[in-house]
Design an enzyme around this catalytic site. Structure first.
Site, PDB file in Angstrom:
ATOM      1  N   GLY A 157      41.128 -11.605 -38.219  1.00 17.19           N
ATOM      2  CA  GLY A 157      41.222 -11.152 -36.820  1.00 17.19           C
ATOM      3  C   GLY A 157      40.697 -12.258 -35.921  1.00 17.19           C
ATOM      4  NE  ARG A 158      39.258  -9.728 -30.806  1.00 19.86           N
ATOM      5  CZ  ARG A 158      39.751  -8.539 -30.487  1.00 19.86           C
ATOM      6  NH1 ARG A 158      40.794  -8.450 -29.703  1.00 19.86           N
ATOM      7  NH2 ARG A 158      39.196  -7.442 -30.929  1.00 19.86           N
ATOM      8  CB  ILE A 159      35.322 -12.967 -35.894  1.00 21.34           C
ATOM      9  CG1 ILE A 159      34.826 -12.241 -34.642  1.00 21.34           C
ATOM     10  CG2 ILE A 159      34.189 -13.770 -36.548  1.00 21.34           C
ATOM     11  CD1 ILE A 159      33.782 -11.158 -34.890  1.00 21.34           C
ATOM     12  CB  SER A 187      54.194 -13.402 -46.036  1.00 20.85           C
ATOM     13  OG  SER A 187      53.290 -13.736 -47.050  1.00 20.85           O
ATOM     14  CB  SER A 247      31.856  -8.235 -41.385  1.00 19.13           C
ATOM     15  OG  SER A 247      31.584  -7.951 -42.737  1.00 19.13           O
ATOM     16  NE  ARG A 248      28.763  -3.207 -37.869  1.00 17.30           N
ATOM     17  CZ  ARG A 248      28.776  -4.128 -36.899  1.00 17.30           C
ATOM     18  NH1 ARG A 248      28.549  -5.398 -37.166  1.00 17.30           N
ATOM     19  NH2 ARG A 248      29.003  -3.761 -35.653  1.00 17.30           N
ATOM     20  CD  GLU A 276      22.198  -4.617 -40.134  1.00 14.04           C
ATOM     21  OE1 GLU A 276      22.069  -4.444 -38.914  1.00 14.04           O
ATOM     22  OE2 GLU A 276      23.109  -5.299 -40.630  1.00 14.04           O
ATOM     23  CG  HIS A 294      23.374  -7.316 -37.056  1.00 15.90           C
ATOM     24  ND1 HIS A 294      23.803  -6.079 -37.501  1.00 15.90           N
ATOM     25  CD2 HIS A 294      24.418  -7.837 -36.346  1.00 15.90           C
ATOM     26  CE1 HIS A 294      25.038  -5.863 -37.070  1.00 15.90           C
ATOM     27  NE2 HIS A 294      25.436  -6.921 -36.361  1.00 15.90           N
ATOM     28  CB  ILE A 295      21.088 -13.218 -34.945  1.00 19.21           C
ATOM     29  CG1 ILE A 295      21.099 -14.080 -36.228  1.00 19.21           C
ATOM     30  CG2 ILE A 295      19.749 -12.533 -34.776  1.00 19.21           C
ATOM     31  CD1 ILE A 295      20.189 -15.298 -36.174  1.00 19.21           C
TER      32      ILE A 295
HETATM   33  C1  DGY Z   1      29.315  -6.691 -33.381  1.00 19.45           C
HETATM   34  O1  DGY Z   1      29.704  -7.016 -32.258  1.00 19.45           O
HETATM   35  O2  DGY Z   1      29.893  -5.835 -34.037  1.00 19.45           O
HETATM   36  C2  DGY Z   1      28.092  -7.368 -33.901  1.00 19.45           C
HETATM   37  O3  DGY Z   1      27.810  -7.037 -35.186  1.00 19.45           O
HETATM   38  C3  DGY Z   1      26.893  -7.069 -33.028  1.00 19.45           C
HETATM   39  O4  DGY Z   1      26.849  -7.991 -32.070  1.00 19.45           O
END
Ligand code: DGY
Length: 333
Positions: A157-159, A187, A247-248, A276, A294-295
């Protein structure tokens, strides 16, 4: 119908100028907290406020919201797995998040963790501070070369794309998965575009786990990705391969990950955890894992932009308008 907002609570601090801006439309209270609030406290807030400005640690599920008066949730994060969005839709509760403004900051942190792992930066820093350095040594703190290696991105995705841009600049071979990460994915145009832009090649999850020297998790947490990286996938990783998770935590089976790290099979850079702020005790003493609280999006500029997006969505809703980051109108959801 235009929602009427009388009161809003921001869970976590909000910049003063934004409190003032929002205050022109609705009475604002701030509940500062670092630890997740108890269910009872969340229920109290849901019963008292029309709008909640939330963050990833705030439990906004049916149990919290049922019987409350919440009309809108503006999440200061792109991920909104802490919110029961289906329930919100059913109840007509508006939900906004903050996409687009945190991609670069999160990709930067992904790369910071990646390089810290590949070049053993944290371990080296501890070594120097402990007074253990006796002089130049040929084999001291040997790390891994990055150029020419394979970088796997789970979730393009975007990230994920920002991460790919960085990996491309480091001369790495890029492979990735998208939502269908089975062996029989098909594809499409998007894959062709990603190939052209980043030289990236789509593969199945198993291939990615097997072929990558470095792996970055950049997918959202949802019912399809919870536990996506389990013991089976971790077992496919190359010896000493590096796994970065910004991510998570719950995208990975945390117990399986801890086991592989304790056995020193792999290396990891972790910004997120399953529960967390609890970090598995076994990780604390390990040198083969770099830990962060988580930064991913924690730069001054990005956090400000996130707060602005969230506040703006509330102000627009108060005026009967839909902000672009209002999830209820997204065709994909
Ligand atoms: C998000 O945006 O989901 C990050 O984990 C928190 O900034």
């Amino acid at each position: 119908m235009q929602p009427i907002f009388h009161s809003a609570v921001s869970l976590g601090k909000l910049p003063e100028d934004l409190v003032d801006k929002l205050g022109q439309f609705v009475k604002v209270e701030i509940v500062d907290r670092t630890q997740p609030l108890s269910l009872e406290r969340m229920q109290e807030l849901a019963a008292s406020f029309d709008v909640i400005l939330s963050e990833p640690q705030d439990r906004l599920d049916r149990q919290t919201l049922e019987g409350g008066k919440v009309k809108m949730i503006a999440q200061r994060a792109v991920g909104f797995d802490n919110i029961d969005f289906e329930y919100c839709k059913e109840q007509g509760i508006l939900v906004a998040n903050t996409p687009g403004v945190l991609d670069k900051a999160t990709a930067d942190l992904t790369f910071s963790l990646f390089l810290a792992c590949a070049r053993r930066i944290v371990e080296a820093d501890k070594y120097v501070r402990a007074g253990l350095w006796n002089g130049f040594e040929n084999e001291l703190m040997l790390g891994h070369e990055t150029a020419g290696k394979t970088f796997g991105i789970v979730g393009m995705g975007r990230i994920g794309k920002e991460v790919a841009r960085r990996a491309q600049a480091f001369d790495m071979r890029i492979i990735y998965t998208r939502s269908d990460c089975s062996d029989s994915f098909e594809s499409d145009e998007k894959d062709l575009d990603l190939q052209q832009k980043y030289g990236a090649c789509r593969v199945s999850l198993n291939t990615l786990m097997r072929e990558s020297h470095f792996i970055s998790l950049n997918c959202p947490l949802n019912k399809d990705t919870a536990g996506l990286i389990g013991a089976e996938q971790i077992a496919l990783m190359k010896d000493q391969a590096i796994l970065i998770n910004t991510s998570r935590g719950k995208v990975v089976d945390e117990a399986a990950l801890v086991k592989a790290l304790v056995e020193n099979r792999i290396v990891a850079g972790l910004d997120v955890f399953s529960y967390e702020p609890n970090v598995p005790e076994a990780l604390i003493k390990l040198n083969n894992v770099v830990l962060a609280p988580h930064i991913g999006s924690a730069t001054e500029e990005t956090r400000k932009a996130m707060a602005q997006l969230a506040v703006n969505a509330v102000i627009m809703a108060a005026q009967g308008k839909s902000a672009a980051n209002l999830l209820n109108q997204s065709p994909a959801l």
